[in-house]
Write an enzyme that holds these catalytic residues in place. Structure first.
Site, PDB file in Angstrom:
ATOM      1  N   HIS A 251       0.819  -1.221   0.000  1.00 49.62           N
ATOM      2  CA  HIS A 251       0.000   0.000   0.000  1.00 49.62           C
ATOM      3  C   HIS A 251       0.856   1.277   0.000  1.00 49.62           C
ATOM      4  CE1 HIS A 251      -3.010  -2.890   0.737  1.00 49.62           C
ATOM      5  NE2 HIS A 251      -3.052  -2.851   2.052  1.00 49.62           N
ATOM      6  N   LYS A 334       5.882   5.408   7.406  1.00 50.57           N
ATOM      7  CA  LYS A 334       5.586   4.875   8.740  1.00 50.57           C
ATOM      8  C   LYS A 334       4.258   4.139   8.707  1.00 50.57           C
ATOM      9  CE  LYS A 334       4.159   7.815  12.129  1.00 50.57           C
ATOM     10  NZ  LYS A 334       4.295   8.796  13.220  1.00 50.57           N
ATOM     11  N   ARG A 342      -6.486   6.866  13.649  1.00 54.82           N
ATOM     12  CA  ARG A 342      -6.541   6.185  12.355  1.00 54.82           C
ATOM     13  C   ARG A 342      -6.313   7.239  11.290  1.00 54.82           C
ATOM     14  NH1 ARG A 342     -11.019   4.753   8.750  1.00 54.82           N
ATOM     15  NH2 ARG A 342     -10.243   3.151   7.335  1.00 54.82           N
TER      16      ARG A 342
END
Ligand code: BG6
Length: 488
Positions: A251, A334, A342
């Site tokens: 991702h 990170k 979130r």
């Protein structure tokens, strides 16, 4: 358009991915009239179940997002009436024959007789250790339709595609025996997210960014993924892979590629993927020393985690792209579970103004372009502005594009899986991962993964669940003159 029928076969139909993502996305596409009108869904898994029982189990996971009501209920019933279930294993060709016969006898043969071509979409919502045998079963059991009514056959797969370069290559070679690259659709669901899709438009349909988009003007790039919950019942999978393979190598690396690649020759899928591969090849191979890894306290007590597990649930690293445009710009990445919030975003920080005439300018932030993927989708530019009134004070201000307030449609942003499944049906591969792209991603990450796992020198730093993660990540950023930022 030619009338064509579509069978969607969901392998692993009783599992988490199918229930939470695949089937709801299919229903939503149907609800919005985006599925071909002649379609049916066949769930396939090991558990014994009737079609009726299958419908009941999936019903609770379907929603109409915004508009619940009689129309929603009616469409849901209609959708469910087109869902069927066949049970079988993944390693036996005979089981796939039963599935194939079901498809042919219940739906396809009758359409062939009417001259209607039939397409098949296989969605593999199954663990990757059974990908190869499932593809073998699919390929071996496949009944060929008459040439005149022949449609396409496509297979959708999702990570993990191996756990390092070697295991990826073995898996890839095995799969190639049964399905071609053309038939293969590898999902990275971040590419289906609205804001990630917008990156190419933002960069290449606008004038003002491109001249500044290089190491002369950009000081750093931060890519952040944070979740404020832990492994949530997926420990069995997660503990085998860890956060670097779960989030970073796919991702986040995809987002890095979209932000740093050159303009593709066209919007054609091959052109886009060529540019992504090219920039990824310029990425310096990562080493263990580029990383800080962490593990939230309490992780080892979760069900499914091996005792004494060293699996990281947090990782931060610095990347460098060694080309004319980017060399020297720290790309800080990170990812972590069980952190304080979130958030998924990319933050491009520009350099400070040289020779500034404003004495306060040093204490004000540099310009930053932030693309917040989630939650609360937004793109904003942090600028310095004089505060209004009889003052000469400078303040940080923002030029913002908040999706929620800017667009009516933003109240109903489709789930990434909807976009991706629709693209599979249309055969558009721009948002899918090509095998060479995956290979280069593994090449860049494998040495660091092996070092981190094989040497006792590297142990994840424990951090309190719900915290910002290990302070070591801040020192890592500080080494490159950066501070991890967040504006939520
Ligand atoms: C998945 C990971 O790919 O992405 C999960 O396996 C993670 O661990 C998830 O929670 C995050 O996706 P999203 O769309 O909720 O940000």
């Amino acid at each position: 358009a030619r009338r064509e029928a579509l069978s969607i076969v969901v392998l692993g139909a009783s599992g988490d991915l199918a229930r939470k993502k695949t089937l709801p996305a299919l229903f939503s596409l149907y609800y919005h009239d985006l599925l071909p009108s002649d379609f049916y869904v066949v769930g396939y898994a090991r558990s014994n179940m009737t079609s009726e029982a299958f419908r009941n189990t999936i019903k609770s996971s379907l929603t109409c997002r915004v508009i619940e009501g009689p129309e929603c209920a009616r469409k849901m019933e209609h959708f469910l009436s087109r869902c069927f279930y066949v049970s079988g294993t993944y390693h036996e060709t005979t089981a796939f024959r039963t599935l194939d016969e079901f498809l042919v006898n219940e739906f396809e043969k009758e359409r062939w007789n009417r001259g209607v071509p039939t397409n098949r979409l296989y969605y593999l919502a199954i663990p990757s250790n059974v990908f190869a045998e499932a593809c073998r079963g699919i390929a071996h059991a496949h009944t060929k339709p008459p040439e005149s009514t022949k449609g396409w056959m496509r297979v959708v797969l999702e990570k993990p595609f191996g756990r390092d370069l070697d295991t990826f290559q073995t898996l890839h070679q095995e799969l190639q025996l049964y399905i071609s690259e053309e038939q293969t659709f590898r999902i990275d669901h971040y590419l289906g997210k609205e804001l990630v899709q917008n990156v190419l438009a933002l960069r290449f349909a606008n004038y003002f960014l491109e001249p500044l988009w290089n190491n002369q003007h950009i000081q750093s790039i931060q890519v952040t993924f944070k979740e404020n919950f832990g492994v949530e019942g997926r420990a069995g999978y997660f503990d085998q892979y860890g956060i670097i393979r779960d989030i970073m190598q796919n991702h986040l690396l995809q987002m890095v590629a979209l932000f740093t690649m050159e303009q593709p020759a066209s919007l054609n899928a091959e052109d886009i993927r060529d540019e992504k591969v090219k920039v990824l090849r310029s990425l310096e191979t990562l080493r263990a020393t580029d990383f800080v890894i962490g593990q939230y306290m309490g992780y080892r007590e979760e069900d499914g985690v091996r005792p004494g597990s060293k699996t990281p649930t947090f990782a931060a690293c610095r990347m460098n792209i060694r080309n004319r445009r980017w060399d020297g710009v720290p790309i800080l990445v990170k990812a972590g579970k069980h952190l304080d919030e979130r958030l998924a975003e990319v933050r491009v920080t520009f350099r400070s103004v040289p020779g500034s005439i404003f004495s306060l300018a040093n204490t004000l932030p540099n310009n930053e372009l932030v693309v917040r993927v989630q939650p609360d989708e937004a793109i904003y530019l942090r600028i310095v502005s004089k505060s209004p009134g009889l003052t000469s004070r400078l303040e940080e201000a923002r030029l913002t594009l908040f999706y929620r307030t800017a667009w009516e449609e933003a109240h109903d942003i489709p789930d990434a899986y909807e976009r991706l499944i629709l693209d599979v049906i249309y055969g558009d591969k721009s948002l899918f991962i090509r095998s060479d792209e995956l290979k280069v991603a593994w090449e860049k990450f494998t040495p660091a993964l092996h070092e981190l796992e094989q040497s006792d020198r590297y142990r994840p730093v424990p951090y309190v669940a719900g915290s910002r993660g290990p302070a070591e990540a801040d020192y890592l950023a500080a080494r490159y003159g950066c501070v991890w930022a967040s504006d939520l």
